[in-house]
Design an enzyme around this catalytic site. Sequence first.
Site: not given
Length: 639
Positions: A163, A216, A218, A220, A222, A389, A486
């Site tokens: 995530h 994003t 990175w 970071d 998020s 999963h 996918r």
Amino acid sequence: MKVITSLISSILLKFIHKDFHEIYARMSLLDRFLLLIVHGVDKMVPWHKLPVFLGLTYLEVRRHLHQQYNLLNVGQTPTGIRFDPANYPYRTADGKFNDPFNEGVGSQNSFFGRNCPPVDQKSKLRRPDPMVVATKLLGRKKFIDTGKQFNMIAASWIQFMIHDWIDHLEDTHQIELVAPKEVASKCPLSSFRFLKTKEVPTGFFEIKTGSQNIRTPWWDSSVIYGSNSKTLDRVRTYKDGKLKISEETGLLLHDEDGLAISGDIRNSWAGVSALQALFIKEHNAVCDALKDEDDDLEDEDLYRYARLVTSAVVAKIHTIDWTVQLLKTDTLLAGMRANWYGLLGKKFKDSFGHAGSSILGGVVGMKKPQNHGVPYSLTEDFTSVYRMHSLLPDQLHILDIDDVPGTNKSLPLIQEISMRDLIGRKGEETMSHIGFTKLMVSMGHQASGALELMNYPMWLRDIVPHDPNGQARPDHVDLAALEIYRDRERSVPRYNEFRRSMFMIPITKWEDLTEDEEAIEVLDDVYDGDVEELDLLVGLMAEKKIKGFAISETAFYIFLIMATRRLEADRFFTSDFNETIYTKKGLEWVNTTESLKDVIDRHYPDMTDKWMNSESAFSVWDSPPLTKNPIPLYLRIPS
């Protein structure tokens, strides 16, 4: 000289697998020698059975080759005026202004890169049918766990990271998959619809289309801050730099629709929400510590510093704690610590600073970021190997924390909660009744599922997906079948071609992949005896694991290159990892945090002391800690 070089190369070519001849021809003479070393070790003695220092040498050589030949740019790099990093001494809301040579690198909606050349599979998107593959090879028949190695906090952690890193932009066009008659009676859904991945023109001749990352890439955090200013505004209090959290329960707050207030809540569950809540508390604690040091700091300053510190703590925990439990060998213990501290180790780095070389002093704190000539991104292949999963069980076991802990701090079971009841809004409600402490302790004591064939949760084969805002969509999906589709849709190579692209010897028969006779029979049936048609996800689950590894060796080589890349390409882990950017107190905070246990102890001081017996918060909590090994780490020989 050219004649001599040509002669040497032609001699070396005889020792190289025929499938690598094309790439070999494009290599420098040095890289040809290095490929010969890697290839020779692969043929003669597995690297993971070598003494630790030799194993590390092998992995360093292999990583170099991957950095040279397995970083493929997707999308045009805009040319513009180079910005001054001093104008952006903080992580921006959308990931821009990190790479001084390209302001858009790593930002929301930038392209996914690639590690392997794409393989167009439009003509065989449904061959073999994804629902047949999911039913016969992936769907759980009997729960297989990881023993004491990996717990449900560890399983939650990797979704917490996903995530932070990756999510594909979807198209508006719907696809429908219908279960063939041969498996229809065994499929939870007879058919399902979903949005295809949006194909975006790249402007490149070789890789003409690509996918965009709506998170994003990175490191970071998020996951708690969001990937744009709108989400960031939703989670901030705008007081003393802090983020929104329930002071009473220590859990996430919710809006009027019952949706959790955090950086990314799409397809989330209680385990991820718990980690989001924990690291929001970490962010807020950093704000308090910085405010105590300097009362003149404003709200914006405190937020920016705290985000840098919290993101670095998360990255460090993943590097030297989570991954060490995932790849539980002495070689990877040494390797992951070397990524952060260098071969000279923590004591040397704390005493004398960075040694200058990334090998000796670690990637973190290098004088400048390194992208190996390819703009930073996370990749399609990275996405594929993180399909985990099967780590999820069918129920979460809730323990009685009011009872007296037993042997190894074990606790009695009082309730089993279906994983379905822990997802989305319902999961938030369930979590509010359980409470943070009971949930975290229960996850700590429960083993995760194993990444094996026929161990994919059946409840995920009939699941309600969310849109990017966390709202439930009307159509249920079969996630196991969808994941197969996918990879094909995004032109990720199938298993054997993937291995070739990563300089791994391809399999020629099912027995090269697994010793499980039942699996071999089903593989042969589903893929009609053709090993070249084997889907990547199925191959990763079927592959014989290295002792101590929870993942396959094939997946690990993507980890090898990308785990380093997430650190070395980011200026906030390299040139800007210093007191000027982080503050003295902030850098000290990062440097003295070594594990998830440290973070838990900071906010719940009694939890691990009372209920955790294990060495790491990511291994099952009632397992015994490791006994001290008197042999120096680099000199150890795997058993």
